[in-house]
Design a protein around this motif. Structure first.
Motif, PDB file in Angstrom:
ATOM      1  N   LYS A 173       0.823  -1.216   0.000  1.00 33.49           N
ATOM      2  CA  LYS A 173       0.000   0.000   0.000  1.00 33.49           C
ATOM      3  C   LYS A 173       0.855   1.263   0.000  1.00 33.49           C
ATOM      4  O   LYS A 173       0.383   2.341  -0.378  1.00 33.49           O
ATOM      5  CB  LYS A 173      -0.938   0.007   1.207  1.00 33.49           C
ATOM      6  CG  LYS A 173      -2.061  -1.028   1.118  1.00 33.49           C
ATOM      7  CD  LYS A 173      -3.007  -0.924   2.307  1.00 33.49           C
ATOM      8  CE  LYS A 173      -4.136  -1.941   2.188  1.00 33.49           C
ATOM      9  NZ  LYS A 173      -5.065  -1.867   3.352  1.00 33.49           N
ATOM     10  N   PHE A 174       2.116   1.137   0.417  1.00 31.65           N
ATOM     11  CA  PHE A 174       3.001   2.298   0.405  1.00 31.65           C
ATOM     12  C   PHE A 174       3.232   2.802  -1.015  1.00 31.65           C
ATOM     13  O   PHE A 174       3.498   3.990  -1.215  1.00 31.65           O
ATOM     14  CB  PHE A 174       4.336   1.951   1.070  1.00 31.65           C
ATOM     15  CG  PHE A 174       4.298   2.022   2.566  1.00 31.65           C
ATOM     16  CD1 PHE A 174       4.674   3.180   3.231  1.00 31.65           C
ATOM     17  CD2 PHE A 174       3.875   0.940   3.320  1.00 31.65           C
ATOM     18  CE1 PHE A 174       4.644   3.254   4.610  1.00 31.65           C
ATOM     19  CE2 PHE A 174       3.843   0.999   4.699  1.00 31.65           C
ATOM     20  CZ  PHE A 174       4.219   2.160   5.352  1.00 31.65           C
ATOM     21  N   TRP A 175       3.146   1.911  -2.007  1.00 31.45           N
ATOM     22  CA  TRP A 175       3.266   2.345  -3.404  1.00 31.45           C
ATOM     23  C   TRP A 175       2.157   3.337  -3.742  1.00 31.45           C
ATOM     24  O   TRP A 175       2.412   4.383  -4.367  1.00 31.45           O
ATOM     25  CB  TRP A 175       3.193   1.145  -4.340  1.00 31.45           C
ATOM     26  CG  TRP A 175       4.457   0.371  -4.504  1.00 31.45           C
ATOM     27  CD1 TRP A 175       4.737  -0.878  -4.049  1.00 31.45           C
ATOM     28  CD2 TRP A 175       5.633   0.798  -5.209  1.00 31.45           C
ATOM     29  NE1 TRP A 175       6.001  -1.252  -4.403  1.00 31.45           N
ATOM     30  CE2 TRP A 175       6.580  -0.247  -5.113  1.00 31.45           C
ATOM     31  CE3 TRP A 175       5.983   1.961  -5.894  1.00 31.45           C
ATOM     32  CZ2 TRP A 175       7.849  -0.166  -5.695  1.00 31.45           C
ATOM     33  CZ3 TRP A 175       7.244   2.045  -6.462  1.00 31.45           C
ATOM     34  CH2 TRP A 175       8.158   0.999  -6.367  1.00 31.45           C
ATOM     35  N   LEU A 176       0.944   3.019  -3.338  1.00 25.70           N
ATOM     36  CA  LEU A 176      -0.190   3.898  -3.634  1.00 25.70           C
ATOM     37  C   LEU A 176      -0.084   5.215  -2.858  1.00 25.70           C
ATOM     38  O   LEU A 176      -0.385   6.283  -3.400  1.00 25.70           O
ATOM     39  CB  LEU A 176      -1.499   3.181  -3.287  1.00 25.70           C
ATOM     40  CG  LEU A 176      -1.804   1.910  -4.080  1.00 25.70           C
ATOM     41  CD1 LEU A 176      -3.098   1.273  -3.584  1.00 25.70           C
ATOM     42  CD2 LEU A 176      -1.891   2.204  -5.570  1.00 25.70           C
ATOM     43  N   CYS A 177       0.366   5.131  -1.618  1.00 27.28           N
ATOM     44  CA  CYS A 177       0.522   6.349  -0.809  1.00 27.28           C
ATOM     45  C   CYS A 177       1.581   7.264  -1.418  1.00 27.28           C
ATOM     46  O   CYS A 177       1.395   8.491  -1.502  1.00 27.28           O
ATOM     47  CB  CYS A 177       0.898   5.988   0.618  1.00 27.28           C
ATOM     48  SG  CYS A 177      -0.383   5.088   1.525  1.00 27.28           S
ATOM     49  N   ALA A 178       2.704   6.680  -1.841  1.00 28.62           N
ATOM     50  CA  ALA A 178       3.773   7.476  -2.434  1.00 28.62           C
ATOM     51  C   ALA A 178       3.336   8.086  -3.758  1.00 28.62           C
ATOM     52  O   ALA A 178       3.639   9.250  -4.056  1.00 28.62           O
ATOM     53  CB  ALA A 178       5.015   6.611  -2.636  1.00 28.62           C
ATOM     54  N   THR A 179       2.604   7.310  -4.562  1.00 26.67           N
ATOM     55  CA  THR A 179       2.104   7.827  -5.838  1.00 26.67           C
ATOM     56  C   THR A 179       1.141   8.988  -5.612  1.00 26.67           C
ATOM     57  O   THR A 179       1.172   9.987  -6.332  1.00 26.67           O
ATOM     58  CB  THR A 179       1.399   6.715  -6.630  1.00 26.67           C
ATOM     59  OG1 THR A 179       2.294   5.610  -6.805  1.00 26.67           O
ATOM     60  CG2 THR A 179       0.952   7.215  -7.995  1.00 26.67           C
ATOM     61  N   ALA A 180       0.284   8.856  -4.596  1.00 24.85           N
ATOM     62  CA  ALA A 180      -0.637   9.941  -4.260  1.00 24.85           C
ATOM     63  C   ALA A 180       0.129  11.195  -3.840  1.00 24.85           C
ATOM     64  O   ALA A 180      -0.236  12.319  -4.221  1.00 24.85           O
ATOM     65  CB  ALA A 180      -1.577   9.500  -3.144  1.00 24.85           C
ATOM     66  N   ALA A 181       1.206  11.013  -3.077  1.00 26.05           N
ATOM     67  CA  ALA A 181       2.025  12.158  -2.657  1.00 26.05           C
ATOM     68  C   ALA A 181       2.675  12.837  -3.856  1.00 26.05           C
ATOM     69  O   ALA A 181       2.724  14.073  -3.935  1.00 26.05           O
ATOM     70  CB  ALA A 181       3.092  11.698  -1.658  1.00 26.05           C
ATOM     71  N   TYR A 182       3.164  12.046  -4.820  1.00 25.87           N
ATOM     72  CA  TYR A 182       3.754  12.619  -6.034  1.00 25.87           C
ATOM     73  C   TYR A 182       2.696  13.389  -6.829  1.00 25.87           C
ATOM     74  O   TYR A 182       2.973  14.474  -7.359  1.00 25.87           O
ATOM     75  CB  TYR A 182       4.359  11.519  -6.905  1.00 25.87           C
ATOM     76  CG  TYR A 182       5.748  11.103  -6.511  1.00 25.87           C
ATOM     77  CD1 TYR A 182       6.811  12.019  -6.529  1.00 25.87           C
ATOM     78  CD2 TYR A 182       6.028   9.799  -6.114  1.00 25.87           C
ATOM     79  CE1 TYR A 182       8.090  11.636  -6.159  1.00 25.87           C
ATOM     80  CE2 TYR A 182       7.307   9.414  -5.743  1.00 25.87           C
ATOM     81  CZ  TYR A 182       8.334  10.334  -5.769  1.00 25.87           C
ATOM     82  OH  TYR A 182       9.593   9.958  -5.406  1.00 25.87           O
ATOM     83  N   VAL A 218      10.221   9.309   1.477  1.00 29.11           N
ATOM     84  CA  VAL A 218      10.257   8.762   2.839  1.00 29.11           C
ATOM     85  C   VAL A 218       9.339   7.548   2.942  1.00 29.11           C
ATOM     86  O   VAL A 218       9.703   6.511   3.532  1.00 29.11           O
ATOM     87  CB  VAL A 218       9.844   9.833   3.861  1.00 29.11           C
ATOM     88  CG1 VAL A 218       9.639   9.209   5.245  1.00 29.11           C
ATOM     89  CG2 VAL A 218      10.892  10.926   3.949  1.00 29.11           C
ATOM     90  N   LEU A 219       8.141   7.639   2.359  1.00 31.44           N
ATOM     91  CA  LEU A 219       7.191   6.526   2.399  1.00 31.44           C
ATOM     92  C   LEU A 219       7.773   5.286   1.727  1.00 31.44           C
ATOM     93  O   LEU A 219       7.633   4.158   2.227  1.00 31.44           O
ATOM     94  CB  LEU A 219       5.884   6.930   1.721  1.00 31.44           C
ATOM     95  CG  LEU A 219       5.033   7.976   2.448  1.00 31.44           C
ATOM     96  CD1 LEU A 219       3.877   8.430   1.570  1.00 31.44           C
ATOM     97  CD2 LEU A 219       4.510   7.415   3.770  1.00 31.44           C
ATOM     98  N   LEU A 220       8.441   5.486   0.593  1.00 29.60           N
ATOM     99  CA  LEU A 220       9.057   4.358  -0.110  1.00 29.60           C
ATOM    100  C   LEU A 220      10.195   3.753   0.713  1.00 29.60           C
ATOM    101  O   LEU A 220      10.388   2.531   0.721  1.00 29.60           O
ATOM    102  CB  LEU A 220       9.568   4.813  -1.475  1.00 29.60           C
ATOM    103  CG  LEU A 220       8.491   5.211  -2.486  1.00 29.60           C
ATOM    104  CD1 LEU A 220       9.123   5.866  -3.711  1.00 29.60           C
ATOM    105  CD2 LEU A 220       7.667   3.998  -2.909  1.00 29.60           C
TER     106      LEU A 220
END
Length: 241
Positions: A173-182, A218-220
């Motif tokens: 799920k960190f992939w989706l969180c990081a993509t949302a941040a980008y 950081v999330l990644l």
């Protein structure tokens, strides 16, 4: 890219940002200083990748991809700061190229995890070629559309592929969180003036975009430190009994 009008590189408005304040003799201070988190995270991630035992990375292709990603993030800290000290066409490449290589290596690492090492490494070579091609196209033809399209692709492709392809590791799920941040960082950059006016000239949208991209990194990094293998793909087991 083909349905939108040309976006010229040498347009003056590309180099005009909302926050032009000068603190302690540093031009465009916050736009410069908000690149510092990239240096911390980039160097830390690069050292941990070289160390080899800190991140949960099981394939050589992942090591190459993530090492290049953190190296690109580290160079972005210097390149973006150098550009924002005196924004112009000549300095823009130092800001754009590290972003492009970071996106390339990040997307490649995602593909190694989801589709296999061969696919991921093949795409890494192709994506790096397209990165340099995009920057060259912008310089020669005075058109930023290819660069803008290239940066948009991972933000769209990673969420779709994250749903379609099963994750090899936990904490996916960190992939989706990081993509949302980008994606939020891109929006903040577009709304530079509006955000700056809305918060009464404390911080601009562009500076917030830098911090949001750093948060995504950081999330990644947290993902790499905490994840574990859920299952081995068939292609990953070649050469093993």
């Amino acid at each position: 890219m083909f349905i939108t009008p040309k976006v010229p590189l040498n347009s003056f408005r590309h180099h005009v940002f909302a926050d032009k304040r000068n603190f302690m003799g540093v031009p465009n201070t916050l736009n410069v200083m908000t690149n510092f988190p990239f240096l911390i995270i980039g160097v830390l991630g690069f050292v941990l990748c070289i160390g080899g035992s800190f991140f949960n990375i099981s394939l050589k292709g992942e090591i190459w991809g993530w090492t290049l990603f953190y190296a690109s993030i580290s160079s972005l800290a210097f390149g973006s700061a150098f550009y924002h000290l005196k924004p112009d066409d000549n300095r823009m490449i130092f800001d754009t190229l590290p972003i492009m290589t970071a996106y390339s290596s990040l997307f490649s690492s995602f593909l190694v995890e989801r589709a296999g090492e061969t696919v991921g490494l093949s795409c890494l070579v192709l994506l790096l070629f397209i990165s340099f091609l995009s920057v060259g196209y912008a310089r020669v033809f005075n058109d930023l559309r290819l660069c803008m399209t290239f940066q948009l692709i991972p933000c769209l492709a990673i969420p779709v592929m994250a749903v379609l392809l099963p994750p090899k590791y936990t904490h996916s799920k960190f992939w989706l969180c990081a993509t949302a941040a980008y994606a939020i960082a891109e929006i903040e950059g577009l709304a530079d003036n509006k955000i700056y006016n809305a918060n009464r000239y404390i911080i601009s949208g562009h500076s917030l975009g830098h911090l949001c991209r750093a948060l995504a990194t950081v999330l990644l990094t947290v993902m790499l430190l905490n994840r574990s293998i859920r299952f081995h793909r068939l292609g990953d087991l070649k050469g093993h009994p």
